[in-house]
Scaffold this motif. Sequence first.
Motif, PDB file in Angstrom:
ATOM      1  N   UNK A   1      62.312 -16.555  25.692  1.00 46.50           N
ATOM      2  CA  UNK A   1      62.296 -15.326  26.491  1.00 46.50           C
ATOM      3  C   UNK A   1      61.843 -14.182  25.598  1.00 46.50           C
ATOM      4  N   UNK A   2      61.142 -13.227  26.183  1.00 36.21           N
ATOM      5  CA  UNK A   2      60.702 -12.093  25.372  1.00 36.21           C
ATOM      6  C   UNK A   2      61.906 -11.210  25.050  1.00 36.21           C
ATOM      7  N   UNK A   3      61.763 -10.463  23.984  1.00 39.40           N
ATOM      8  CA  UNK A   3      62.919  -9.663  23.540  1.00 39.40           C
ATOM      9  C   UNK A   3      63.315  -8.631  24.592  1.00 39.40           C
ATOM     10  N   UNK A   4      62.347  -8.149  25.398  1.00 41.65           N
ATOM     11  CA  UNK A   4      62.753  -7.186  26.439  1.00 41.65           C
ATOM     12  C   UNK A   4      63.214  -7.916  27.717  1.00 41.65           C
ATOM     13  N   UNK A   5      63.140  -9.234  27.732  1.00 37.12           N
ATOM     14  CA  UNK A   5      63.750 -10.014  28.812  1.00 37.12           C
ATOM     15  C   UNK A   5      63.007 -10.008  30.140  1.00 37.12           C
ATOM     16  N   UNK A   6      61.749  -9.593  30.153  1.00 34.54           N
ATOM     17  CA  UNK A   6      61.022  -9.545  31.425  1.00 34.54           C
ATOM     18  C   UNK A   6      60.077 -10.734  31.614  1.00 34.54           C
ATOM     19  N   UNK A   7      59.936 -11.537  30.572  1.00 33.81           N
ATOM     20  CA  UNK A   7      59.111 -12.751  30.710  1.00 33.81           C
ATOM     21  C   UNK A   7      59.852 -13.895  30.038  1.00 33.81           C
ATOM     22  N   UNK A   8      59.812 -15.066  30.694  1.00 32.83           N
ATOM     23  CA  UNK A   8      60.398 -16.220  30.040  1.00 32.83           C
ATOM     24  C   UNK A   8      59.722 -17.504  30.494  1.00 32.83           C
ATOM     25  N   UNK A   9      60.025 -18.546  29.762  1.00 33.21           N
ATOM     26  CA  UNK A   9      59.411 -19.846  30.003  1.00 33.21           C
ATOM     27  C   UNK A   9      60.506 -20.895  29.810  1.00 33.21           C
ATOM     28  N   UNK A  10      60.584 -21.844  30.755  1.00 33.32           N
ATOM     29  CA  UNK A  10      61.514 -22.968  30.557  1.00 33.32           C
ATOM     30  C   UNK A  10      60.677 -24.225  30.380  1.00 33.32           C
ATOM     31  N   UNK A  11      61.152 -25.115  29.542  1.00 28.08           N
ATOM     32  CA  UNK A  11      60.361 -26.322  29.290  1.00 28.08           C
ATOM     33  C   UNK A  11      61.240 -27.559  29.231  1.00 28.08           C
ATOM     34  N   UNK A  12      60.555 -28.705  29.217  1.00 30.74           N
ATOM     35  CA  UNK A  12      61.225 -29.998  29.085  1.00 30.74           C
ATOM     36  C   UNK A  12      60.314 -30.937  28.322  1.00 30.74           C
ATOM     37  N   UNK A  13      60.929 -31.905  27.656  1.00 35.15           N
ATOM     38  CA  UNK A  13      60.144 -32.829  26.836  1.00 35.15           C
ATOM     39  C   UNK A  13      59.930 -34.140  27.593  1.00 35.15           C
TER      40      UNK A  13
ATOM     41  N   UNK B   1      55.822 -27.318  30.410  1.00 36.31           N
ATOM     42  CA  UNK B   1      56.384 -26.036  30.816  1.00 36.31           C
ATOM     43  C   UNK B   1      56.830 -26.201  32.264  1.00 36.31           C
ATOM     44  N   UNK B   2      58.122 -26.040  32.497  1.00 42.63           N
ATOM     45  CA  UNK B   2      58.654 -26.239  33.846  1.00 42.63           C
ATOM     46  C   UNK B   2      58.376 -25.017  34.719  1.00 42.63           C
ATOM     47  N   UNK B   3      58.490 -23.826  34.089  1.00 48.23           N
ATOM     48  CA  UNK B   3      58.357 -22.600  34.879  1.00 48.23           C
ATOM     49  C   UNK B   3      58.028 -21.450  33.938  1.00 48.23           C
ATOM     50  N   UNK B   4      57.051 -20.628  34.325  1.00 43.76           N
ATOM     51  CA  UNK B   4      56.773 -19.395  33.577  1.00 43.76           C
ATOM     52  C   UNK B   4      57.079 -18.226  34.501  1.00 43.76           C
ATOM     53  N   UNK B   5      57.912 -17.329  34.049  1.00 43.78           N
ATOM     54  CA  UNK B   5      58.245 -16.135  34.829  1.00 43.78           C
ATOM     55  C   UNK B   5      57.627 -14.938  34.121  1.00 43.78           C
ATOM     56  N   UNK B   6      56.927 -14.115  34.896  1.00 43.84           N
ATOM     57  CA  UNK B   6      56.251 -12.959  34.312  1.00 43.84           C
ATOM     58  C   UNK B   6      56.581 -11.720  35.144  1.00 43.84           C
ATOM     59  N   UNK B   7      57.672 -11.072  34.799  1.00 47.59           N
ATOM     60  CA  UNK B   7      58.069  -9.854  35.509  1.00 47.59           C
ATOM     61  C   UNK B   7      57.709  -8.594  34.709  1.00 47.59           C
ATOM     62  N   UNK B   8      57.043  -8.792  33.585  1.00 51.70           N
ATOM     63  CA  UNK B   8      56.807  -7.649  32.703  1.00 51.70           C
ATOM     64  C   UNK B   8      55.600  -6.829  33.119  1.00 51.70           C
ATOM     65  N   UNK B   9      55.434  -5.652  32.496  1.00 52.40           N
ATOM     66  CA  UNK B   9      54.284  -4.792  32.804  1.00 52.40           C
ATOM     67  C   UNK B   9      53.003  -5.371  32.212  1.00 52.40           C
ATOM     68  N   UNK B  10      51.877  -4.820  32.639  1.00 52.35           N
ATOM     69  CA  UNK B  10      50.571  -5.275  32.141  1.00 52.35           C
ATOM     70  C   UNK B  10      50.503  -5.129  30.613  1.00 52.35           C
ATOM     71  N   UNK B  11      51.000  -3.996  30.160  1.00 53.49           N
ATOM     72  CA  UNK B  11      50.953  -3.735  28.716  1.00 53.49           C
ATOM     73  C   UNK B  11      51.808  -4.778  27.973  1.00 53.49           C
ATOM     74  N   UNK B  12      51.215  -5.456  27.052  1.00 52.90           N
ATOM     75  CA  UNK B  12      51.949  -6.452  26.267  1.00 52.90           C
ATOM     76  C   UNK B  12      51.956  -7.839  26.883  1.00 52.90           C
ATOM     77  N   UNK B  13      51.358  -7.981  28.065  1.00 49.45           N
ATOM     78  CA  UNK B  13      51.384  -9.299  28.739  1.00 49.45           C
ATOM     79  C   UNK B  13      50.746 -10.382  27.869  1.00 49.45           C
ATOM     80  N   UNK B  14      49.545 -10.106  27.411  1.00 48.50           N
ATOM     81  CA  UNK B  14      48.814 -11.130  26.654  1.00 48.50           C
ATOM     82  C   UNK B  14      49.598 -11.548  25.404  1.00 48.50           C
ATOM     83  N   UNK B  15      50.155 -10.572  24.717  1.00 49.22           N
ATOM     84  CA  UNK B  15      50.895 -10.882  23.489  1.00 49.22           C
ATOM     85  C   UNK B  15      52.167 -11.670  23.828  1.00 49.22           C
ATOM     86  N   UNK B  16      52.861 -11.260  24.875  1.00 48.30           N
ATOM     87  CA  UNK B  16      54.093 -11.967  25.268  1.00 48.30           C
ATOM     88  C   UNK B  16      53.796 -13.420  25.648  1.00 48.30           C
ATOM     89  N   UNK B  17      52.756 -13.596  26.470  1.00 53.10           N
ATOM     90  CA  UNK B  17      52.435 -14.965  26.907  1.00 53.10           C
ATOM     91  C   UNK B  17      52.000 -15.813  25.711  1.00 53.10           C
TER      92      UNK B  17
END
Length: 370
Positions: A255-267, A278-294
Amino acid sequence: MPTATTTTTYLLRHPTPTELTHIRTQHSTCWAGALSVSQYLTREDHIASTHLTRNGGMTQWVLVDAADADTGGHILASCEAIQKKAFVSHPPVDGEKRVPVEEVVAYGIGSVFTPPECRGKGYAKVMLAMLGERLKRRGGQRVGFSVLYSDIGKQFYAKLGWLPHKSSHIELPVRTPTPARLHPSRVQPLYHDDIAPLCALDTAALRTALSTRHPKTRVAFVPDYSTMHWHHSREEFIGACVRPDLGAPAIKGCITTCGTRWMMWGRDFSVAGPRLYVLRIVDFGPEEGRREDLAAMLSAAVEEAGRWGLGRVVVWSPAESVVGAARAVVDGVVGVERECESIPSLMMYGKGGSGEAEVEWVLNEKYAWC
Ligand SMILES: CC(C)(COP(=O)(O)OP(=O)(O)OC[C@H]1O[C@@H](n2cnc3c(N)ncnc32)[C@H](O)[C@@H]1OP(=O)(O)O)[C@@H](O)C(=O)NCCC(=O)NCCS
């Protein structure tokens, strides 16, 4: 062994425990992967006992000739169905600004199997046609739809009414040594206890998103804790069998440090191609910083895959932003249109069609697979 005919009466019923062990022993040749038969049988019991599947959440079905029913009947075909929560919303009537989002039951059908000596006689088709009807009427809640993930192409299930939907993914190769992490300070790991509250946030946002106007019927499996836990129970069991040296696979995503984007995974430890899904990618964050967060999240996924000796990271139905970020993380990212394996195939219950022209399958990501 006779061929399935319209004059024969078939019975679709639940197997006895002895029959279930027999069926699972037979299909271990298809699906046990790196597990021994005995480990596979134990795994099936283990994942049948999770929150999602216990207490009737998973049902097994067998097709027998009704004439043999008194003697138990030779099993002609078998499968299982997992009951899940899902949302359905329909196009607006008149000028509605918001549309109702209905919570329904939906089924994921899996382990469709015909014993080798019975194949090619129409038994799987008869069983699935009967099961499709039977599932529509199960329980007190409205059943919205059922799905299958076909490993035998798009045609077989389409002819029976489960129509193929988008089946694309990207693969990020995992090389040794794994490349340096991108933006490591932007993300932190997710553990088991983090999953439920994040799933609740994701589910609430999904419900809101589905309530907006849209020209098509939309369906989505609820990305809830039970569903993620089912995947995680599976990987934990298989991990303990095939990589006991690495301990439990404790990190479930990031999860990103600001908690607006996260990813769950399984092996996935399959012999054919071990990978981190990757089971699920959640992207609730603003445009700014999206590319770096992902990029930071995908980079963490690649590192985790490397630690477990998994050869690639796989992301189903990735957004353009995810594809772009993946390319920044590693060279050699490939896009795959699956034509044969894991084809999400949908049958709507009720009015309207089931194909992509009529229905949009929202969040067609790996978490929904079973
Ligand atoms: C796939 C399977 C369930 C089919 O069972 P079956 O009782 O032989 O199927 P039916 O006789 O009802 O139907 C035969 C049809 O299945 C198709 N089929 C069978 N195996 C197939 C495969 N591997 N790929 C594509 N189509 C396949 C046949 O081509 C035939 O199609 P047609 O009717 O258009 O000629 C059986 O082969 C099996 O158990 N395979 C191993 C497990 C498996 O792969 N399960 C499916 C997971 S999604």
